[in-house]
Scaffold this active site. Structure first.
Site, PDB file in Angstrom:
ATOM      1  N   PRO A 185      -7.958   2.216  49.627  1.00  0.00           N
ATOM      2  CA  PRO A 185      -9.058   2.796  50.202  1.00  0.00           C
ATOM      3  C   PRO A 185      -9.412   1.630  51.286  1.00  0.00           C
ATOM      4  CG  PRO A 185      -9.228   2.467  47.651  1.00  0.00           C
ATOM      5  CD  PRO A 185      -8.169   1.554  48.515  1.00  0.00           C
ATOM      6  N   ARG A 219      10.295  12.702  55.786  1.00  0.00           N
ATOM      7  CA  ARG A 219      10.573  14.579  56.463  1.00  0.00           C
ATOM      8  C   ARG A 219      10.711  14.673  58.354  1.00  0.00           C
ATOM      9  NH1 ARG A 219       7.336  18.199  55.114  1.00  0.00           N
ATOM     10  NH2 ARG A 219       7.470  19.510  57.512  1.00  0.00           N
ATOM     11  N   ASP A 264       6.559  20.043  64.081  1.00  0.00           N
ATOM     12  CA  ASP A 264       6.006  20.643  65.410  1.00  0.00           C
ATOM     13  C   ASP A 264       4.868  20.816  66.176  1.00  0.00           C
ATOM     14  OD1 ASP A 264       9.301  21.591  66.486  1.00  0.00           O
ATOM     15  OD2 ASP A 264       8.953  19.711  66.358  1.00  0.00           O
ATOM     16  N   GLU A 268      -9.064  -2.809  39.949  1.00  0.00           N
ATOM     17  CA  GLU A 268      -9.458  -3.147  40.746  1.00  0.00           C
ATOM     18  C   GLU A 268      -9.501  -3.191  42.117  1.00  0.00           C
ATOM     19  OE1 GLU A 268     -11.996  -1.793  38.946  1.00  0.00           O
ATOM     20  OE2 GLU A 268     -13.278  -1.953  40.680  1.00  0.00           O
TER      21      GLU A 268
HETATM   22  N1  LIG Z   1      -7.922   5.745  49.730  1.00  0.00           N
HETATM   23  C1  LIG Z   1      -6.405   4.893  49.842  1.00  0.00           C
HETATM   24  O1  LIG Z   1      -4.718   5.134  49.997  1.00  0.00           O
HETATM   25  C2  LIG Z   1      -6.079   4.800  47.794  1.00  0.00           C
HETATM   26  C3  LIG Z   1      -5.146   4.813  47.922  1.00  0.00           C
HETATM   27  C4  LIG Z   1      -5.262   3.283  45.951  1.00  0.00           C
HETATM   28  C5  LIG Z   1      -6.363   3.561  45.484  1.00  0.00           C
HETATM   29  N2  LIG Z   1      -6.085   2.522  44.295  1.00  0.00           N
HETATM   30  C6  LIG Z   1      -5.328   2.012  44.131  1.00  0.00           C
HETATM   31  C7  LIG Z   1      -6.837   0.658  43.883  1.00  0.00           C
HETATM   32  C8  LIG Z   1      -7.831   1.096  44.296  1.00  0.00           C
HETATM   33  C9  LIG Z   1      -8.981  -0.245  44.975  1.00  0.00           C
HETATM   34  C10 LIG Z   1      -8.047  -1.411  45.218  1.00  0.00           C
HETATM   35  C11 LIG Z   1      -6.888  -1.173  46.007  1.00  0.00           C
HETATM   36  C12 LIG Z   1      -6.358  -0.175  45.522  1.00  0.00           C
HETATM   37  N3  LIG Z   1      -7.229   5.018  45.974  1.00  0.00           N
HETATM   38  C13 LIG Z   1      -7.270   5.056  46.879  1.00  0.00           C
END
Ligand SMILES: NC(=O)c1ccc(NCc2ccccc2)nc1
Length: 246
Positions: free
Chosen positions: A89, A154, A169, A116
């Site tokens: 995130p 893709r 496209d 986490e």
């Molecule tokens: N929004 C995204 O792309 C995403 C990617 C991974 C995830 N969860 C695994 C995770 C949690 C906390 C810290 C790092 C990785 N959640 C959402």
């Protein structure tokens, strides 16, 4: 293109990529997928892959060494240089432009975190970029990695047939897609817009472009600001605005 995925659930990505366009891209040799499980590289009889966070707080953090050993195994398997991407995130947003950039790479390593997340020292030492598929938290990076695999697969030459590339496209110019209709022409839910039945292909293309522009204006004005609109595009938007005002 080769994609290595480092994940505690290696089958997850293989399954996601086994269908449709991505499955076909793998069959056609346009894309190869390889999974590496940190648990296979964890020491000790408990084969730990995570541990408590320093500083206290809830949850667990993925340990450096099983990740490091997984990455080393991937590099030992194929010396081709790779871009290491961590799905989190905290990453930069995945956009179609970013997908196009990644699709041009020879090799990607997608790192999937659980719990986490992973020890920051591994990110600093080994990760080239962090990517996020949206502003929400998932239970693991695997779904995000599967999205990246799909988006880049893709875009490999030969992955899409003509019909499918039409879909591609329509998003390539940064606008939302126009509405689509199929049989029957008349239905309790309504009729198909007459222009689509006219056989006038110039008029149909004009109507579809106008629909894309108007939808983007109404639903995602942020995308419209970034899109490089032609003079014809602006005329189509103005014509629609005039009709709305009238
Ligand atoms: N929004 C995204 O792309 C995403 C990617 C991974 C995830 N969860 C695994 C995770 C949690 C906390 C810290 C790092 C990785 N959640 C959402």
């Amino acid at each position: 293109m080769r994609i290595d995925v480092i994940s505690l659930f290696p089958d997850f990505i293989a399954q996601c990529a086994a269908f449709g366009v991505t499955g076909r891209a793998v069959e056609r040799g346009l894309l190869s997928l390889h999974a590496w499980n940190p648990r296979d590289h964890a020491e000790g009889n408990y084969r730990r892959v995570d541990d408590r966070p320093f500083g206290g707080g809830p949850g667990m953090v993925m340990l450096i060494d099983p990740l490091r050993a997984s990455l080393a195994a991937a590099r030992a398997d194929d010396p081709a240089p790779a871009r290491v991407i961590y799905l989190s995130p905290q990453g930069a947003p995945l956009t179609q432009a970013k997908a196009r950039e990644l699709a041009g790479q020879e090799r990607l390593v997608l790192l999937c975190g659980r719990y986490e997340g992973i020890d920051e020292r591994f990110i600093e030492a080994e990760v080239d970029e962090e990517l996020s598929i949206g502003d929400y938290v998932l239970s693991g990076g695997e779904l995000a990695a599967a999205v990246v695999v799909d988006a880049v697969a893709r875009l490999q030459d030969g992955a899409l047939n003509d019909a499918e590339s039409a879909v591609q496209d329509s998003f390539e110019d940064g606008l939302l897609d126009c509405p689509h209709y199929t049989r029957p022409v008349e239905h309790a839910l309504g009729a198909v817009p007459a222009v689509l039945m006219s056989g006038n292909h110039a008029e149909i293309a004009r109507w579809r472009r106008q629909q894309s522009l108007v939808r983007t204006l109404q639903r995602r004005p942020d995308l419209l600001d970034e899109a490089a609109l032609s003079k014809a595009d602006r005329k189509l938007l103005d014509a629609w605005r005039t009709r709305q005002a009238g």
